[in-house]
Every structure is written in structure tokens, then in C-alpha cells.
Motif scaffolding. Structure first.
Motif, PDB file in Angstrom:
ATOM      1  N   ASN A 447       0.847  -1.192   0.000  1.00  0.00           N
ATOM      2  CA  ASN A 447       0.000   0.000   0.000  1.00  0.00           C
ATOM      3  C   ASN A 447       0.884   1.245   0.000  1.00  0.00           C
ATOM      4  OD1 ASN A 447      -2.358  -1.709   0.406  1.00  0.00           O
ATOM      5  ND2 ASN A 447      -1.674  -1.866   2.538  1.00  0.00           N
ATOM      6  N   ILE A 448       0.426   2.319  -0.645  1.00  0.00           N
ATOM      7  CA  ILE A 448       1.234   3.528  -0.802  1.00  0.00           C
ATOM      8  C   ILE A 448       0.528   4.714  -0.165  1.00  0.00           C
ATOM      9  CG2 ILE A 448       2.192   5.169  -2.472  1.00  0.00           C
ATOM     10  CD1 ILE A 448       2.527   2.850  -4.421  1.00  0.00           C
ATOM     11  N   GLY A 449       1.299   5.531   0.575  1.00  0.00           N
ATOM     12  CA  GLY A 449       0.812   6.802   1.098  1.00  0.00           C
ATOM     13  C   GLY A 449       1.555   7.935   0.417  1.00  0.00           C
ATOM     14  N   LEU A 450       0.824   9.011   0.065  1.00  0.00           N
ATOM     15  CA  LEU A 450       1.404  10.159  -0.617  1.00  0.00           C
ATOM     16  C   LEU A 450       0.969  11.433   0.108  1.00  0.00           C
ATOM     17  CD1 LEU A 450       2.850  11.460  -3.110  1.00  0.00           C
ATOM     18  CD2 LEU A 450       0.626  11.435  -4.261  1.00  0.00           C
ATOM     19  N   GLY A 451       1.933  12.160   0.671  1.00  0.00           N
ATOM     20  CA  GLY A 451       1.655  13.439   1.311  1.00  0.00           C
ATOM     21  C   GLY A 451       2.143  14.576   0.424  1.00  0.00           C
ATOM     22  N   TYR A 452       1.546  15.760   0.565  1.00  0.00           N
ATOM     23  CA  TYR A 452       1.932  16.879  -0.292  1.00  0.00           C
ATOM     24  C   TYR A 452       1.358  18.171   0.281  1.00  0.00           C
ATOM     25  CZ  TYR A 452      -2.845  16.061  -1.924  1.00  0.00           C
ATOM     26  OH  TYR A 452      -4.204  15.880  -1.976  1.00  0.00           O
ATOM     27  N   SER A 453       1.819  19.304  -0.243  1.00  0.00           N
ATOM     28  CA  SER A 453       1.273  20.615   0.105  1.00  0.00           C
ATOM     29  C   SER A 453       0.382  21.106  -1.029  1.00  0.00           C
ATOM     30  CB  SER A 453       2.396  21.621   0.336  1.00  0.00           C
ATOM     31  OG  SER A 453       3.189  21.257   1.438  1.00  0.00           O
ATOM     32  N   THR A 454      -0.561  21.975  -0.698  1.00  0.00           N
ATOM     33  CA  THR A 454      -1.370  22.635  -1.720  1.00  0.00           C
ATOM     34  C   THR A 454      -1.364  24.140  -1.465  1.00  0.00           C
ATOM     35  OG1 THR A 454      -3.512  22.682  -0.600  1.00  0.00           O
ATOM     36  CG2 THR A 454      -2.927  20.657  -1.780  1.00  0.00           C
ATOM     37  N   SER A 455      -1.626  24.910  -2.507  1.00  0.00           N
ATOM     38  CA  SER A 455      -1.743  26.357  -2.399  1.00  0.00           C
ATOM     39  C   SER A 455      -2.376  26.881  -3.681  1.00  0.00           C
ATOM     40  CB  SER A 455      -0.368  26.993  -2.173  1.00  0.00           C
ATOM     41  OG  SER A 455      -0.477  28.382  -1.925  1.00  0.00           O
ATOM     42  N   SER A 456      -2.857  28.127  -3.629  1.00  0.00           N
ATOM     43  CA  SER A 456      -3.389  28.785  -4.819  1.00  0.00           C
ATOM     44  C   SER A 456      -3.499  30.279  -4.523  1.00  0.00           C
ATOM     45  CB  SER A 456      -4.765  28.236  -5.211  1.00  0.00           C
ATOM     46  OG  SER A 456      -5.775  28.702  -4.334  1.00  0.00           O
ATOM     47  N   GLU A 457      -3.870  31.056  -5.520  1.00  0.00           N
ATOM     48  CA  GLU A 457      -4.057  32.488  -5.325  1.00  0.00           C
ATOM     49  C   GLU A 457      -5.188  32.782  -4.349  1.00  0.00           C
ATOM     50  OE1 GLU A 457      -4.735  34.095  -9.163  1.00  0.00           O
ATOM     51  OE2 GLU A 457      -2.618  34.086  -9.754  1.00  0.00           O
ATOM     52  N   ASN A 458      -6.088  31.812  -4.185  1.00  0.00           N
ATOM     53  CA  ASN A 458      -7.267  32.031  -3.342  1.00  0.00           C
ATOM     54  C   ASN A 458      -7.251  31.195  -2.071  1.00  0.00           C
ATOM     55  OD1 ASN A 458      -8.510  33.805  -5.304  1.00  0.00           O
ATOM     56  ND2 ASN A 458      -8.932  31.955  -6.509  1.00  0.00           N
ATOM     57  N   SER A 459      -6.115  30.567  -1.749  1.00  0.00           N
ATOM     58  CA  SER A 459      -6.044  29.743  -0.549  1.00  0.00           C
ATOM     59  C   SER A 459      -4.633  29.789   0.023  1.00  0.00           C
ATOM     60  CB  SER A 459      -6.433  28.290  -0.861  1.00  0.00           C
ATOM     61  OG  SER A 459      -5.522  27.714  -1.776  1.00  0.00           O
ATOM     62  N   PHE A 460      -4.566  29.570   1.341  1.00  0.00           N
ATOM     63  CA  PHE A 460      -3.264  29.493   1.991  1.00  0.00           C
ATOM     64  C   PHE A 460      -2.695  28.085   1.824  1.00  0.00           C
ATOM     65  CE2 PHE A 460      -5.512  32.805   4.503  1.00  0.00           C
ATOM     66  CZ  PHE A 460      -4.665  33.873   4.207  1.00  0.00           C
ATOM     67  N   ALA A 461      -1.401  27.975   1.997  1.00  0.00           N
ATOM     68  CA  ALA A 461      -0.748  26.675   1.889  1.00  0.00           C
ATOM     69  C   ALA A 461      -1.228  25.751   3.002  1.00  0.00           C
ATOM     70  CB  ALA A 461       0.766  26.839   1.955  1.00  0.00           C
ATOM     71  N   ASP A 462      -1.415  24.482   2.657  1.00  0.00           N
ATOM     72  CA  ASP A 462      -1.746  23.487   3.668  1.00  0.00           C
ATOM     73  C   ASP A 462      -1.120  22.156   3.292  1.00  0.00           C
ATOM     74  OD1 ASP A 462      -3.345  22.429   1.667  1.00  0.00           O
ATOM     75  OD2 ASP A 462      -5.245  22.828   2.650  1.00  0.00           O
ATOM     76  N   VAL A 463      -1.353  21.149   4.133  1.00  0.00           N
ATOM     77  CA  VAL A 463      -0.785  19.818   3.930  1.00  0.00           C
ATOM     78  C   VAL A 463      -1.926  18.824   3.806  1.00  0.00           C
ATOM     79  CG1 VAL A 463       0.659  18.000   4.917  1.00  0.00           C
ATOM     80  CG2 VAL A 463       1.299  20.391   5.225  1.00  0.00           C
ATOM     81  N   ARG A 464      -1.848  17.950   2.814  1.00  0.00           N
ATOM     82  CA  ARG A 464      -2.882  16.937   2.575  1.00  0.00           C
ATOM     83  C   ARG A 464      -2.223  15.587   2.292  1.00  0.00           C
ATOM     84  NH1 ARG A 464      -7.704  19.947  -0.884  1.00  0.00           N
ATOM     85  NH2 ARG A 464      -7.531  21.988   0.147  1.00  0.00           N
ATOM     86  N   PHE A 465      -3.052  14.558   2.203  1.00  0.00           N
ATOM     87  CA  PHE A 465      -2.506  13.249   1.857  1.00  0.00           C
ATOM     88  C   PHE A 465      -3.526  12.440   1.077  1.00  0.00           C
ATOM     89  CE2 PHE A 465      -4.919  12.173   5.599  1.00  0.00           C
ATOM     90  CZ  PHE A 465      -5.301  10.850   5.429  1.00  0.00           C
ATOM     91  N   THR A 466      -3.028  11.474   0.359  1.00  0.00           N
ATOM     92  CA  THR A 466      -3.863  10.497  -0.337  1.00  0.00           C
ATOM     93  C   THR A 466      -3.114   9.166  -0.292  1.00  0.00           C
ATOM     94  OG1 THR A 466      -5.075  10.025  -2.383  1.00  0.00           O
ATOM     95  CG2 THR A 466      -2.892  10.995  -2.618  1.00  0.00           C
ATOM     96  N   GLY A 467      -3.607   8.193  -1.014  1.00  0.00           N
ATOM     97  CA  GLY A 467      -2.937   6.902  -1.028  1.00  0.00           C
ATOM     98  C   GLY A 467      -3.664   5.898  -1.895  1.00  0.00           C
ATOM     99  N   ARG A 468      -3.139   4.700  -1.927  1.00  0.00           N
ATOM    100  CA  ARG A 468      -3.742   3.624  -2.698  1.00  0.00           C
ATOM    101  C   ARG A 468      -3.428   2.298  -2.021  1.00  0.00           C
ATOM    102  NH1 ARG A 468      -3.084   2.163  -7.497  1.00  0.00           N
ATOM    103  NH2 ARG A 468      -2.343   0.050  -7.110  1.00  0.00           N
ATOM    104  N   ARG A 469      -4.375   1.370  -2.154  1.00  0.00           N
ATOM    105  CA  ARG A 469      -4.134   0.003  -1.718  1.00  0.00           C
ATOM    106  C   ARG A 469      -3.477  -0.774  -2.849  1.00  0.00           C
ATOM    107  NH1 ARG A 469      -8.927   1.634   0.619  1.00  0.00           N
ATOM    108  NH2 ARG A 469      -9.070   1.297   2.872  1.00  0.00           N
TER     109      ARG A 469
END
Length: 477
Positions: A447-469
Motif C-alpha cells: 500500500n502507498i501513502g502520498l503526502g503533499y502541500s497545496t496552495s493557490s491564489e485564493n487559498s493558503f498553503a496546507d498539507v494533505r494526503f492520499t494513497g492507494r491500496r
């Protein structure tokens, strides 16, 4: 006054190696040299030490102001492609904009969600690793904290200077935390002022216990150091000489674990891509899991090649395999295997602001997206019947409109075979957010876990995650 020790090269050789290529490439004159990590001393247990504060932010700014920017920052900025025929011509063919419907009714929350510590220093440069019982976090420049696996902090924050002050040094930044799972030991690293690196290794499994400290010199300022654990070496890569040459250091793991007075280090330079961007750093592969690499398997370092960097190139992952001879270091060398991957665009920067700005953010200047390099850490797992290399980096999913997504790649090989792509994908749900600064790992079930940051002109930077079995459709998160 900080004593700056320059433990420079004791001897060097110029060698030309024969490489294993998937495509032709000119021979590269590689320098092999030897230096030593110098034993600085053993600290009392951290929990028993009087805390030493990190450098005052104003003092740190003054020191930085009076220091000339290192030459390895030259060219660090917006790269303009020299290949008008570079692929992809249009949106990324692997672009995953949504989710498999069968997975939508499964809502996953993290079992442990830790607030963590911050530094108030830019860049924050957070780093951490997880051990058998705890998680150790570090932020620039440089504070640390220990958490148990339920998310509770153990003891108070402490600065790395609590360690370094015991041996006459001081923090300067870019901390990296490693956990050597086989030895059950912690490693804390960063650079002090000057051309050198500091390494402290715990004397047992307790991250709040005592540490043995070392330093070693580098020919140039060791910017952006990255580390990986292998069975016979701790691998370190740095950005020292610009894009044409990439130095790799291999610290004798057994010697450091033993606490030897002088720990051998083999330094080998590998080729960069002269036509590419000004900031390139190859990334050490970290061994993960309960099964070690096969006996005698060499440490690995990976890099990415974008065909946009020059005519005649293809989008690929370069895998350097290093043969280390500790008895006769002049016999050390490397082989290169290049694995073609689906076309990607390594320049997703939509911000044209000052410095390293790349990714937009709300009410602010751009963020550094760290494009054009494979992110820390690529991981290796040995499943017995096959081996896995797992890595990730950013790419422009639009093919020119500059929206950053996460390209992730799983390579596999069986005994006696070459590495090849088992699955790859580009994760960028269609919500207008830039995704960047990814990290990826695989568990013992695949199984794989993937973490990353997101941002845009209309949002502040944050941290999210996804994954797959492991049972999910290939190439999908």
C-alpha cells in the motif's frame, strides 16, 4: 567562536567509468576521493541537559546578510526550455483528475494527526522520521521535538544547539532526521557555518538519550543536503558545484555505529545535466522494511531528466548504483541505468516573483515548489521475489499553463533483471489547487501513502494526503 574544521580530501583520483546506459551518453570524468568524519564527542542524555537556545533570529539574519550567497545558487530561478519539441505537447496523459467511484464511499482519516512544531524562520524546512516507538521532528534552524505514536509530545522542544554546544558547534540550518531501523538508532544532521556538515547519532533507541557527534568537511558549501540509509553506508548528496557535477558522499555505516574516532567517507562525483536548470540535486534512496537489500547490493541515488533540457534527451529516471570498496577506495565507482517514464513537464511555476517563487499563495508572494528534483526520500523495499523503488516529484499537468501536480513512479525488478516502470500516475484533482512538495512511502503490503502541500491564489498553503491500496487499479491514488 566556532571552530571551523576543514577535513578536506586526503587523496583523490580521476577515473573514467564504463556505464550501463539505456541510451548513449558521453563518458564522464568522475572524481573519487576519501575524507573522514571527525569524532567530536559524546553528549549526556538530552533530557538531562540544560536547554541551549537556537540562534537568535536577528543574529542569524545579520550573519546571513554579511555572507555572500553561495555560487551553487547561480541559475536557481525560472528555467526556459531549450527544446521546443519537448513532451508532453498538451496535458499530462497520466493526469488523474478524480477518484475511482468504488473508493468514494471509503472516507479515511489519519489515525495520528500531530500539530508539530514551527520555527518562525523562513524557510521552515520541516523534517522528521518515525522509529519503533516515536517520531522525531526538526525545523530550521534548528528546533526538535519528540512525539509518541499516539501524538503526545515527549518532553519539551529542544534546540539542536543543545547537542552541538557540547562539542563546540552551532546550528546553521537544513536539518534532516533519519531513523536507522536495523540498528534502532536516530541520526540528526544539519550544516553549521562553513563548508562542512554535522552528524549526531544516538547511542540507543531513545531519541532523548545521548548522542555521538561528528563533522566532516566539503570542498564547497554543502547546500540542500539529503540523506539515505543503506546496509553499508549513510548516503549524502549536496548541491556544491552547480548543475554539471553532483557530489555523493558515502559514510561508513559500521564505523559510525561503532563510534570510531575517524569514520571513512568515500566521495564520488556523478554527472549533472549541463543543459538543464541551474539547481539540480540527486537524491539518495532510503532502505525501508524488514528485509534488507540483497548481500552486496550497492547504495542507490536517483535523478530525473526532462527532455525540455535539451535536444536528444528523453523523460527518464536515472538510477546510479555505487560499488564501494572500503579497503581500496580507488576501486569504487558506479553504474548508471536510465528508465524511460511517461512524458512530464518539470517546470510548473506560475509565479514570476522574486527569488525562488514558483507556486502562488493567498495574500503573499510565491512559494518555492522545488521543481526539477526528485523529492526526499525515494524508498527501496525488498519483497523477496521482486524489489521496489518508489519516488515522486512535481510536474505541470496542463502542458504549458503551469498547474503543479504530483508525478509518482513505482519501479520494480526481479533478480537479474533491469529496473522498469511497474506503475506511474500524476495526481492533481481538478480543483484549481497547485500540489507540490510531495513525499511518498510504501508499507510491507504494497500500500502507498502520498503526502503533499497545496496552495493557490485564493487559498493558503496546507498539507494533505492520499494513497492507494495494493489492490487498486494501477496508476491511481
Amino acid at each position: 567562536m566556532i571552530k571551523l574544521l576543514n577535513l578536506f580530501l586526503t587523496f583523490s583520483l580521476l577515473l573514467v567509468f564504463n556505464f550501463a546506459f539505456s541510451q548513449s551518453q558521453a563518458p564522464f570524468e568522475s572524481e573519487v576521493s576519501v575524507t573522514y568524519a571527525n569524532y567530536l564527542g559524546k553528549t549526556p542524555p538530552i533530557r538531562d541537559l540544560v536547554p541551549v537556545p537556537k540562534m537568535d533570529p536577528e543574529k542569524r539574519k545579520l550573519v546571513k546578510k554579511n555572507k555572500k550567497a553561495p555560487s551553487n545558487f547561480a541559475g536557481r530561478g525560472k528555467y526556459v526550455s531549450t527544446n521546443p519539441d519537448a513532451l508532453p505537447q498538451g496535458p499530462d496523459k497520466l493526469w488523474q483528475k478524480g477518484f475511482n467511484k468504488s473508493a468514494n464511499d471509503i472516507f479515511i482519516e489519519p489515525s495520528v494527526n500531530i500539530q508539530g512544531i514551527t520555527s518562525g524562520t523562513s524557510p521552515n524546512d520541516p523534517s522528521g522520521d518515525i522509529g519503533a516507538d516515536s517520531y522525531l521532528q526538526a525545523v530550521n534552524a534548528t528546533n526538535l521535538a519528540v512525539f509518541d505514536k499516539e501524538g503526545n509530545q515527549i518532553g519539551n522542544n529542544f534546540s539542536a544547539n543543545t547537542i552541538w554546544s557540547q562539542v563546540g558547534f552551532q546550528s546553521a540550518g537544513d536539518p534532516i532526521i533519519l531513523y536507522d531501523q536495523e540498528a534502532n538508532r536516530w541520526i540528526i544532521t544539519e550544516f553549521p557555518f562553513g563548508n562542512q556538515l554535522l552528524v549526531a547519532i544516538s547511542d540507543d533507541s531513545d531519541p532523548m538519550g545521548s548522542y555521538t557527534a561528528y563533522n566532516f568537511g566539503t570542498p564547497n558549501f554543502p547546500d540542500y543536503p539529503k540523506y539515505g540509509v543503506w546496509s553499508n553506508a549513510y548516503t549524502v548528496t549536496t548541491n556544491e558545484q552547480g548543475p554539471g557535477v553532483s557530489p555523493c558522499y558515502f559514510i561508513n555505516r559500521e564505523s559510525m555505529l561503532n563510534g570510531d574516532a575517524n569514520v571513512p567517507i568515500i566521495r564520488i562525483t556523478i554527472p549533472g545535466e549541463n543543459g538543464g536548470p541551474g539547481f539540480q540535486v540527486d537524491t539518495p534512496v532510503d532502505w525501508t522494511g524488514l528485509t534488507p537489500p540483497p548481500d552486496g547490493m550497492a547504495p542507490l541515488v536517483v535523478s530525473m531528466i526532462d527532455d525540455a533540457w535539451g535536444a536528444g534527451l528523453q523523460d527518464q529516471i536515472d538510477i546510479y548504483s555505487f560499488n564501494l570498496d572500503w579497503d581500496n577506495p580507488n576501486n569504487s565507482g558506479f553504474e548508471l541505468e536510465s528508465v524511460p517514464v511517461s512524458p512530464f513537464d518539470s517546470n510548473p511555476c506560475s509565479v514570476t516573483g522574486p527569488g525562488f517563487a514558483c507556486i502562488p499563495q493567498m495574500n503573499g508572494s510565491g512559494l518555492d515548489g522545488l521543481p526539477e528534483t526528485i523529492m526526499n526520500q525515494p524508498h527501496y523495499r525488498n519483497f523477496g521475489s521482486y524489489e521496489v523503488l518508489l519516488m515522486c516529484y512535481v510536474t505541470d499537468v496542463t502542458g504549458g499553463d503551469n498547474l503543479s501536480g504530483i508525478r509518482w513512479v513505482e519501479l520494480r525488478r526481479t533478480a537479474g533483471s533491469d529496473w522498469e516502470v511497474y506503475q506511474e500516475g500524476t495526481y492533481a484533482p481538478d480543483d484549481g489547487l497547485d500540489r507540490f512538495m510531495p513525499s511518498i512511502c510504501m508499507d510491507g503490503n504494497g500500500n502507498i501513502g502520498l503526502g503533499y502541500s497545496t496552495s493557490s491564489e485564493n487559498s493558503f498553503a496546507d498539507v494533505r494526503f492520499t494513497g492507494r491500496r495494493a489492490s487498486d487499479p494501477l496508476g491511481e491514488m
